[in-house]
Write an enzyme that holds these catalytic residues in place. Structure first.
Site, mmCIF file in Angstrom:
data_model
loop_
_atom_site.group_PDB
_atom_site.id
_atom_site.type_symbol
_atom_site.label_atom_id
_atom_site.label_comp_id
_atom_site.label_asym_id
_atom_site.label_seq_id
_atom_site.Cartn_x
_atom_site.Cartn_y
_atom_site.Cartn_z
ATOM 1 N N HIS A 135 16.316 -7.155 17.295
ATOM 2 C CA HIS A 135 14.920 -6.915 16.938
ATOM 3 C C HIS A 135 14.769 -5.495 16.395
ATOM 4 O O HIS A 135 15.658 -4.659 16.543
ATOM 5 C CB HIS A 135 13.998 -7.114 18.146
ATOM 6 C CG HIS A 135 13.717 -8.542 18.463
ATOM 7 N ND1 HIS A 135 14.546 -9.299 19.267
ATOM 8 C CD2 HIS A 135 12.714 -9.365 18.080
ATOM 9 C CE1 HIS A 135 14.058 -10.522 19.377
ATOM 10 N NE2 HIS A 135 12.946 -10.590 18.663
ATOM 11 N N LYS A 139 10.363 -2.818 19.443
ATOM 12 C CA LYS A 139 10.242 -3.821 20.504
ATOM 13 C C LYS A 139 10.533 -3.159 21.842
ATOM 14 O O LYS A 139 11.584 -2.533 22.033
ATOM 15 C CB LYS A 139 11.180 -5.002 20.265
ATOM 16 C CG LYS A 139 10.993 -6.111 21.296
ATOM 17 C CD LYS A 139 11.661 -7.404 20.890
ATOM 18 C CE LYS A 139 11.452 -8.497 21.922
ATOM 19 N NZ LYS A 139 10.025 -8.794 22.152
#
Length: 243
Positions: A135, A139
């Site tokens: 990600h 995040k």
């Protein structure tokens, strides 16, 4: 349909655009700058609330929404140790609630594919199974909620795997035989890539879902809101999509 957005970051803005494109109305947008607007009077304007915040605020937000009687969609991760309390409150209030670690239609199909592949692979002990998720660097939680759902799908068949363990140092952790490894990487601008790999000395078998943008997550959240409106109970994306 009148929608309240609890969380108006990148995901909230993507949900807003898709909701408007599908003919819905956004009647409330809450972020860190206007928390005082998160009131009973303002929430009462909405037929459904979509909550996408973070692990430190989601639980309290969901409790407040359910207490106020608004059907609630949540895609926030990092609070699931309190899920039993949320479900009990929803049932006691005759409320409506959907949680998903990932609302993308493609990801939910991938969840089912993951379970099917695990059932096919389990008899073949020469293969080791592990997961990887990538990600963007903003995040906040690791592993991702999607990765946890995928790991739980594998462990439904691999009962010898008692728990998952997370490696954020990138391939430095050696799991025990009863542990399922999830490697988490944070690389911009990746919106989400999840891989399950079965490895042997002879070959590897890999399945991967790669999100190209947040649009798939946002569309799924709006579809879930359309499903939940005027319903009572606790549902999942399997019911929303008829899987």
């Amino acid at each position: 349909m009148k929608i309240a957005l609890i969380g108006y970051g990148k995901m909230g803005k993507a949900i807003e655009q898709i909701a408007l494109d599908r003919g819905h109305e956004i009647v409330l947008k809450i972020d860190e700058t206007n928390l005082s607007d998160f009131t009973k009077e303002n929430i009462a304007k909405a037929g459904v609330a979509i909550e996408f915040t973070g692990p430190h605020t989601a639980y309290e937000n969901i409790l407040k929404l359910l207490d106020l009687g608004v059907p609630t969609i949540s895609g926030s991760t990092g609070w699931l140790d309190k899920m039993d309390t949320v479900q009990a409150l929803c049932n006691n209030n005759n409320g409506s609630f959907i949680y998903a670690s990932n609302f993308s239609v493609g990801v939910n199909l991938f969840f089912e594919l993951n379970k099917k592949l695990a059932a096919l692979m389990h008899p073949h002990k020469e293969y080791d199974v592990a997961l990887e998720e990538i990600h963007h660097t903003q995040k906040r939680d690791a592993p991702s909620g999607t990765a946890i759902t995928l790991a739980e799908g594998v462990m439904e068949t691999y009962s010898e795997k008692k728990t998952w363990v997370n490696d954020v140092q990138l391939d430095s952790l050696l799991p025990q035989a009863d542990e399922l490894l999830i490697v988490s990487k944070r690389i911009d601008p990746d919106p989400g890539t999840h891989t399950i790999r079965y490895s042997s000395e002879i070959d590897d078998i890999t399945i991967t879902h790669s999100a190209h943008s947040r649009q798939g997550f946002a569309l799924g959240a709006v579809i879930a809101a359309e499903f939940l409106k005027d319903k009572k109970g606790i549902f999942t994306m399997k019911e929303v999509l008829g899987l």
